[in-house]
Design an enzyme around this catalytic site. Structure first.
Site, PDB file in Angstrom:
ATOM      1  N   HIS A   1       7.151  20.276 -90.411  1.00 56.55           N
ATOM      2  CA  HIS A   1       7.861  20.930 -91.514  1.00 56.55           C
ATOM      3  C   HIS A   1       7.828  20.070 -92.780  1.00 56.55           C
ATOM      4  O   HIS A   1       7.646  18.849 -92.725  1.00 56.55           O
ATOM      5  CB  HIS A   1       9.319  21.212 -91.128  1.00 56.55           C
ATOM      6  CG  HIS A   1      10.100  19.964 -90.827  1.00 56.55           C
ATOM      7  ND1 HIS A   1      10.655  19.168 -91.803  1.00 56.55           N
ATOM      8  CD2 HIS A   1      10.404  19.367 -89.650  1.00 56.55           C
ATOM      9  CE1 HIS A   1      11.273  18.144 -91.262  1.00 56.55           C
ATOM     10  NE2 HIS A   1      11.143  18.234 -89.947  1.00 56.55           N
TER      11      HIS A   1
ATOM     12  N   GLU B   1      13.471  20.071 -82.765  1.00 59.44           N
ATOM     13  CA  GLU B   1      13.606  18.634 -82.984  1.00 59.44           C
ATOM     14  C   GLU B   1      14.345  17.994 -81.807  1.00 59.44           C
ATOM     15  O   GLU B   1      15.069  18.674 -81.065  1.00 59.44           O
ATOM     16  CB  GLU B   1      14.376  18.401 -84.288  1.00 59.44           C
ATOM     17  CG  GLU B   1      14.737  16.955 -84.610  1.00 59.44           C
ATOM     18  CD  GLU B   1      13.541  16.093 -84.904  1.00 59.44           C
ATOM     19  OE1 GLU B   1      12.831  15.746 -83.920  1.00 59.44           O
ATOM     20  OE2 GLU B   1      13.317  15.753 -86.079  1.00 59.44           O
TER      21      GLU B   1
END
Length: 220
Positions: A12, A92
Site C-alpha cells: 500500500h 497487516e
C-alpha cells in the site's frame, strides 16, 4: 487458464501511520488512510500495472484495511478486466488494539533483537502467525488455479511484512533468510513470474539490511 503467468504483490501507499506514530493512539490500524503522498505513490504504480496486464484479465485479492483498498482504487485498473475480492488473511501483522506509542516503540526495539519472525506483540501477532495465515491463503489460491477460466494475472494488494512472508512461504525460504530482508517501499511491487520450466521466480530480490551467515547463503 489454470496457473497464472504472473503474481504481482504491491505494498500500500504511505499511510497516516507511516507519517505519524501517535495516530495509533486514536485511530485503529485497519482504519488508517493514505496520505497525499500515499495516493501519489499508488497513482504512479497504476500505469506500470496497466501496461503489464495489457488487455488480460486479473484476479485481485485486497487486504481489508482501508489503506489497501484506497491503494487498489487509486491504481486505476480497468474494472472490466479485473475481479477484486477482500482477503482478510493478507492483512497487516496485528499489533493489538489502540496502542500506546511509547510501548509500541519499546516492543519494536525488542523485536529487532528477538527476531521479526518469532517476536509476538502483546495482544497481537508474531511474524510466524502471519506466515501461517498466508499459508492458509495459498491453499485457497492453489485450488483457484484449478479453475479452467482462472485469469492469467493475480494481484495482491497488501503490506510489507506480509509480502515478505508470502514469498518466504512460496519459495520455502528459511527463517534466517527472512530475517535478512527489508520491507519494500510504499507503493513498490514484487512479481512472481512463471518460467519456461513451469516454476515461478521473483522478478527482483528484496533488499537486505544484513548479509546472511555463510550456511544460509549456501541454502539460498
Amino acid at each position: 487458464m489454470g496457473r497464472p503467468r504472473r503474481i504481482v504483490l504491491i505494498r500500500h501507499g504511505e499511510s497516516q501511520g507511516n507519517e505519524d506514530d501517535t495516530i495509533y493512539e486514536r485511530v485503529p490500524d485497519h482504519a488508517l488512510e493514505l496520505t497525499a503522498e500515499g495516493v501519489r505513490q499508488a497513482r504512479r504504480a497504476g500505469p506500470r500495472l496497466r501496461e503489464l496486464f495489457g488487455g488480460e484479465r486479473v484476479q485481485a485479492y485486497v487486504s481489508p484495511y482501508r489503506r489497501t483498498w484506497q491503494t487498489y482504487n487509486e491504481l486505476g485498473l480497468d474494472q472490466r478486466l479485473i475481479r477484486a475480492r477482500e482477503e482478510p488473511r493478507l492483512r497487516e501483522q496485528d499489533w493489538g488494539n489502540r496502542q500506546d506509542v511509547e510501548d509500541i516503540q519499546r516492543q519494536r526495539k525488542a523485536r529487532d533483537s528477538y527476531g521479526h519472525f518469532f517476536y509476538r506483540f502483546a495482544m497481537g501477532e508474531s511474524g510466524a502467525d502471519v506466515y501461517d495465515r498466508v499459508g492458509s491463503f495459498l491453499e485457497t489460491l492453489y485450488r483457484a488455479f484449478a479453475q479452467p477460466d482462472f485469469p492469467p494475472n493475480v494481484l495482491l494488494v497488501t503490506h510489507g511484512l506480509t509480502m515478505r512472508l508470502f514469498c518466504m512461504r512460496w519459495f520455502h525460504w528459511t527463517v534466517e533468510e527472512f530475517e535478512t530482508l527489508s520491507n519494500p517501499a510504499n507503493g513498490e511491487t514484487r512479481m512472481l513470474l512463471s518460467g519456461s520450466d513451469g516454476h515461478y521466480f521473483l522478478d527482483r530480490p528484496f533488499e537486505r539490511w544484513v548479509t546472511p551467515d555463510p550456511p544460509s547463503a549456501g541454502r539460498w
